[in-house]
Design a protein around this motif. Structure first.
Motif, short mmCIF file in Angstrom:
data_model
loop_
_atom_site.label_atom_id
_atom_site.label_comp_id
_atom_site.label_asym_id
_atom_site.label_seq_id
_atom_site.Cartn_x
_atom_site.Cartn_y
_atom_site.Cartn_z
N ILE A 57 0.61 -1.08 0.10
CA ILE A 57 0.39 -0.26 0.04
C ILE A 57 1.08 1.34 -0.02
N GLU A 58 0.23 2.04 -0.82
CA GLU A 58 1.39 3.30 -1.08
C GLU A 58 0.36 4.46 -0.44
N GLN A 59 0.90 5.27 0.25
CA GLN A 59 0.21 6.38 0.82
C GLN A 59 -0.85 6.43 1.35
N ALA A 60 -0.57 5.37 2.19
CA ALA A 60 -2.11 4.72 3.14
C ALA A 60 -2.48 6.11 4.22
N SER A 61 -3.59 6.19 3.96
CA SER A 61 -3.63 7.28 5.89
C SER A 61 -4.58 6.73 6.47
N THR A 62 -5.00 5.32 6.57
CA THR A 62 -6.07 5.24 7.83
C THR A 62 -6.21 3.71 7.47
N THR A 63 -5.91 2.76 8.78
CA THR A 63 -5.38 1.48 8.79
C THR A 63 -6.39 0.52 10.16
N LEU A 64 -7.65 -0.20 9.19
CA LEU A 64 -8.75 -0.80 9.43
C LEU A 64 -8.54 -1.71 9.93
N TYR A 65 -7.87 -3.00 11.24
CA TYR A 65 -7.72 -4.44 11.59
C TYR A 65 -9.54 -4.35 12.58
N LEU A 66 -10.15 -4.76 11.82
CA LEU A 66 -11.53 -6.23 12.24
C LEU A 66 -10.69 -6.88 12.58
N SER A 67 -12.11 -6.79 14.09
CA SER A 67 -12.37 -8.22 14.82
C SER A 67 -12.70 -9.71 13.66
N GLY A 68 -12.81 -11.02 13.85
CA GLY A 68 -13.17 -11.90 13.37
C GLY A 68 -15.10 -11.32 13.08
N GLN A 69 -15.18 -11.64 11.80
CA GLN A 69 -16.54 -11.15 11.30
C GLN A 69 -16.83 -12.70 10.93
N THR A 70 -18.86 -13.35 11.76
CA THR A 70 -19.05 -14.60 11.65
C THR A 70 -21.10 -14.54 10.59
N ALA A 71 -21.34 -15.42 10.90
CA ALA A 71 -22.36 -15.40 10.67
C ALA A 71 -23.29 -14.88 11.16
N ILE A 72 -23.91 -13.61 12.33
CA ILE A 72 -24.49 -13.58 12.84
C ILE A 72 -24.65 -11.41 12.81
N THR A 73 -26.07 -11.52 12.31
CA THR A 73 -26.78 -10.27 12.19
C THR A 73 -26.76 -9.36 13.29
N ALA A 74 -27.17 -8.65 12.38
CA ALA A 74 -27.02 -6.88 13.44
C ALA A 74 -27.69 -7.41 14.70
N ASP A 75 -29.62 -7.79 14.78
CA ASP A 75 -29.88 -8.22 15.90
C ASP A 75 -29.30 -9.32 16.85
N GLY A 76 -28.12 -9.73 16.27
CA GLY A 76 -27.83 -10.90 17.25
C GLY A 76 -28.50 -12.28 17.24
N GLN A 77 -28.61 -12.46 16.10
CA GLN A 77 -29.27 -13.79 15.59
C GLN A 77 -28.22 -14.69 14.65
#
Length: 131
Positions: free
Chosen positions: A25-45
Motif C-alpha cells: 500500500i502506498e500513501q495509506a492514511s488509515t488502517t482498519l483492523y477488523l475483529s473476526g466476522q461471522t454469520a451473526i446478524t446485526a440483531d444477534g441472530q
C-alpha cells in the motif's frame, strides 16, 4: 490509495485466482483492523446454521458494512485471516472470494480449527483494510 501486488518468482505462487502473496500500500492514511466476522446478524441472530455458503457471505457482508462505515469499500481490504471448522469448505469460500474480489485478491491466511466461539459457526473472517 495505490495497491500493488508483490509476487516474486522465488516464492511459490498458487495463482492470482486464489490470493496475492503480498499487497503493498502506498500513501495509506488509515488502517482498519477488523475483529473476526461471522454469520451473526446485526440483531444477534445466527444466519445460515449448517450452511457454509450463507455464513461466508454474511461474514463478508459484515466486513463490507464495517469498512463502509469507515468510508471505504471491499476494495480497501488488503489482508484476510480465515478460520474454518472444516477446510473441505475451501472451494465454496474461494468461489465467493472471486465474486467479491474480481480484480485483486487480498493477502490471506486460511486455517482449520477445531471449533469457533459458538457451535453454530462454521467460519470466521478477520480483515485488515487500508483507506
Amino acid at each position: 490509495m495505490n495497491k500493488n501486488v508483490i509476487s516474486p518468482d522465488t516464492v511459490w505462487d498458487p495463482g492470482a485466482q486464489l490470493l496475492s502473496q503480498c499487497v503493498a500500500i502506498e500513501q495509506a492514511s488509515t488502517t482498519l483492523y477488523l475483529s473476526g466476522q461471522t454469520a451473526i446478524t446485526a440483531d444477534g441472530q445466527f444466519a445460515g446454521i449448517g450452511d457454509v455458503d450463507t455464513q461466508i457471505r454474511l461474514a463478508f457482508e459484515n466486513i463490507r458494512l464495517i469498512v463502509d462505515a469507515a468510508g471505504g469499500t471491499l476494495d480497501n481490504v488488503v489482508k484476510l485471516t480465515v478460520y474454518f471448522v472444516d477446510l473441505r469448505n475451501l472451494d465454496t469460500y474461494t468461489g465467493i472470494l472471486g465474486e467479491l474480489f474480481p480484480e485483486t485478491r487480498p493477502a490471506q491466511t486460511v486455517v482449520e480449527i477445531s471449533r469457533l466461539a459458538m457451535p453454530e459457526l462454521l467460519i470466521e473472517i478477520d480483515a485488515v483494510a487500508v483507506l
